[in-house]
Motif scaffolding. Structure first.
Motif, PDB file in Angstrom:
ATOM      1  N   PRO A  80      74.511  38.187  -7.955  1.00  0.00           N
ATOM      2  CA  PRO A  80      73.589  38.978  -8.767  1.00  0.00           C
ATOM      3  C   PRO A  80      73.952  38.855 -10.244  1.00  0.00           C
ATOM      4  O   PRO A  80      75.114  38.977 -10.616  1.00  0.00           O
ATOM      5  CB  PRO A  80      73.813  40.404  -8.254  1.00  0.00           C
ATOM      6  CG  PRO A  80      74.342  40.245  -6.873  1.00  0.00           C
ATOM      7  CD  PRO A  80      75.156  38.981  -6.901  1.00  0.00           C
ATOM      8  N   ARG A  85      67.480  36.259  -2.236  1.00  0.00           N
ATOM      9  CA  ARG A  85      66.700  37.071  -3.189  1.00  0.00           C
ATOM     10  C   ARG A  85      67.616  37.965  -4.037  1.00  0.00           C
ATOM     11  O   ARG A  85      67.261  38.363  -5.136  1.00  0.00           O
ATOM     12  CB  ARG A  85      65.664  37.919  -2.451  1.00  0.00           C
ATOM     13  CG  ARG A  85      64.545  37.077  -1.833  1.00  0.00           C
ATOM     14  CD  ARG A  85      63.350  37.899  -1.409  1.00  0.00           C
ATOM     15  NE  ARG A  85      62.406  37.133  -0.598  1.00  0.00           N
ATOM     16  CZ  ARG A  85      61.459  36.321  -1.091  1.00  0.00           C
ATOM     17  NH1 ARG A  85      61.337  36.160  -2.402  1.00  0.00           N
ATOM     18  NH2 ARG A  85      60.651  35.667  -0.284  1.00  0.00           N
ATOM     19  N   ILE A  86      68.796  38.267  -3.509  1.00  0.00           N
ATOM     20  CA  ILE A  86      69.770  39.071  -4.263  1.00  0.00           C
ATOM     21  C   ILE A  86      70.623  38.181  -5.165  1.00  0.00           C
ATOM     22  O   ILE A  86      70.971  38.555  -6.275  1.00  0.00           O
ATOM     23  CB  ILE A  86      70.695  39.843  -3.276  1.00  0.00           C
ATOM     24  CG1 ILE A  86      69.881  40.839  -2.452  1.00  0.00           C
ATOM     25  CG2 ILE A  86      71.828  40.539  -4.011  1.00  0.00           C
ATOM     26  CD1 ILE A  86      70.650  41.438  -1.266  1.00  0.00           C
ATOM     27  N   GLN A  95      66.288  35.510  -7.729  1.00  0.00           N
ATOM     28  CA  GLN A  95      66.407  36.905  -8.174  1.00  0.00           C
ATOM     29  C   GLN A  95      65.579  37.133  -9.437  1.00  0.00           C
ATOM     30  O   GLN A  95      65.275  38.274  -9.794  1.00  0.00           O
ATOM     31  CB  GLN A  95      67.868  37.314  -8.377  1.00  0.00           C
ATOM     32  CG  GLN A  95      68.598  36.584  -9.489  1.00  0.00           C
ATOM     33  CD  GLN A  95      70.105  36.883  -9.525  1.00  0.00           C
ATOM     34  OE1 GLN A  95      70.530  37.891 -10.068  1.00  0.00           O
ATOM     35  NE2 GLN A  95      70.891  35.998  -8.933  1.00  0.00           N
TER      36      GLN A  95
END
Lengths: 353, 353
Positions: free
Chosen positions: B237, B261-262, B267
């Motif tokens: 992240p 997606r993280i 992201q």
């Protein structure tokens, strides 16, 4: 090849070394000292990263990872639970764990935790009882006389002075093993023919059976007022030991509610049934035992912070003992970005040898 | 004390043994064979227990556990990411892993995974490129010439025949290290003065930088049609490498969407932005590269199943090599319920010695 760098080395405590460490310190002192580490960590409960254990279930059992961190140290335990393992001469539960430095992420300790888990589980039960059991308690029933029973007995003796045991197991040979192992260690022991007989006159009732699915080790009529119940065996989904009526008559104390509601005795109750968090009692934010008629219940399932305390304790005891090996677990190239070069230098060293 | 029982022993592959195993097999053959294990596991993707990694974040970095299971074997990796570690001569990323038997929960292998992760990351990138890169690809730009760069180069040569490298790093000494390490291994290499120069004429662009927060290693104008982007460095992240406009021009392929997606380049996009799962391409359920103008992007973050493949591969290669130690990791009393008795017998053995 270069000698292995200090940075790459992780101390490893084998089963043999753990046994020698426990014996060197002494079982009772180990349990007592460990219990102070556990109390210390429960007192600062709010400073920990907490998560229910990460479980991988199969038909045969479960493999779990139990991580936690206090922001300075990080610990995790690997533990399995496979009830049928004893048929092949394997342990139902085995475990190992790692303590790491949060600042650089490097492991500082790798250790067996099968023995250490038995010790921390017993020490945690005794810590809970210190706050919840009747003050004059000197007699404990232990129902289920398997691998954890002696550890419970030793912890309650060391930390609370409980020295009268009333033992029962559906397998009488387990009770005999327990009595044999504890003989000469300062206990008065009575082998009982039933759970009902075991609880007679006991101030504390420890249930620590294995292999059972929704068993009823204790029924409501067996539990008199003023008793403290130390429920250790019901510790995974579908595995409980107490009749639901006992739960509703008791004040229930748990480690970490999100985990206990899945794994503990309270899985039998509504998801919002009120329970007390043990750490709040230890931190002085909530009362433990109020009076002599109250039934208190420690619904123990085992939480990552207890393993963290145990890892921390072992780390602090190791220096100077020689009771560990040095494990070449971490790659440590001369130049951190040159991992591939380390491989090439190894190749040259082999060719030159 | 009794000799340590076979049941209690876990083979341990140290860093030194891992290097010797890789060299014994040969780096290119190791990568090629490992890639077939990865493809095999991606093809049966649906049979795995999958969960995003369990991360413990701090100001300095992250410690993660990455478990998975196919119902027969269970594997997990411990891995840290601490960008500032290189200042103290430590690795940014170190790792170790365990493979276990689901049937009894016992670990079967403990191994270093710093080197093994570098190899599996590179092998996975090459597997993705096998399905996504233009068929005629023989030239790869590598932007970021740190610890992972040579492994990427070796994997793309072994698995796809890519033998022309265009190398760029903001630190020219990293590029020189990379060229030095790969000299004599069959590459034509060009040190480039900028990312822009590196991508000229490249069919595949690998971005594998470290230490950057939302960096823009590639801008939109640098990416021509028909290119395959192998984005390796953006993997947690707040850490990305590509300008968002590149993402929207590309067909994006990912390992495990809930994790990517993280952590991945995506992201930067809406949480429901359409992406393709790589396993579906490998399993023949979805097309990979459609035509010569399409920009394909493998948004690599590294997933537990790749580590599982690597653990499985190492386990299969070990017998007969002698490249492991036997670790006394698991308590194994003669009688499974008699853990305390094991401690007492150890005490007697010490007293008798």
């Amino acid at each position: 090849m270069n000698a292995i760098s200090k940075l790459a080395i992780v101390p490893f405590v084998s089963v043999d070394h753990m046994m020698k460490l426990v014996l060197k310190i002494g079982v009772e002192k180990f349990l007592t000292d460990l219990s102070t580490y556990i109390e210390e960590d429960f007192r600062r409960w709010e400073s920990f990263d907490k998560t229910p254990r990460v479980a991988s279930h199969s038909d045969e059992g479960v493999i779990e990872l139990m991580p936690t961190s206090d922001g300075t140290l990080y610990g995790f335990k690997y533990v399995n639970g496979h009830p049928k393992n004893t048929k092949d001469g394997r342990q139902t539960v085995t475990a190992f764990g790692v303590l790491s430095d949060v600042g650089n992420g490097y492991p500082m300790l790798l250790t067996e935790m099968t023995i250490l888990t038995a010790l921390r589980t017993a020490a945690t039960s005794a810590v809970a009882a210190k706050y919840l059991a009747p003050k004059e308690a000197d007699t404990m029933a232990i129902i289920g006389n398997g691998a954890q029973a002696e550890f419970q007995a030793m912890a309650f003796k060391a930390i609370l002075g409980v020295n009268k045991l009333r033992l029962y197991d559906i397998d009488a040979s387990a009770t005999q093993k327990c009595i044999r192992n504890l003989t000469g260690l300062g206990f008065q022991m009575t082998a009982c023919a039933s759970g009902q007989e075991a609880v007679e006159g006991a101030h504390i009732i420890t249930t620590v059976t294995a292999d059972k699915q929704y068993a009823t080790i204790l029924t409501d009529n067996m539990v008199g007022s003023g008793v403290h119940i130390n429920a250790v065996g019901g510790d995974c989904p579908g595995k409980t030991e107490l009749h639901q009526d006992i739960l509703t008559r008791s004040d229930i104390f748990v480690e970490y509610p999100p985990q206990t509601r899945i794994e503990g005795e309270i899985q039998q109750l509504a998801p919002d049934y009120p329970v007390n968090e043990l750490w709040e009692v230890i931190a002085g934010q909530r009362s433990g035992r109020r009076d002599g008629r109250q039934i208190t219940l420690f619904d123990s399932v085992g939480f990552a912070i207890e393993d963290f305390s145990a890892l921390r304790y072992v780390r602090d005891q190791l220096p100077g003992t020689g009771l560990y090996e040095e494990l070449d677990l971490l790659a440590d190239p001369d130049e951190p970005r040159d991992l591939f070069g380390m491989l090439l230098r190894c190749e040259k060293a082999i060719a030159a040898a």
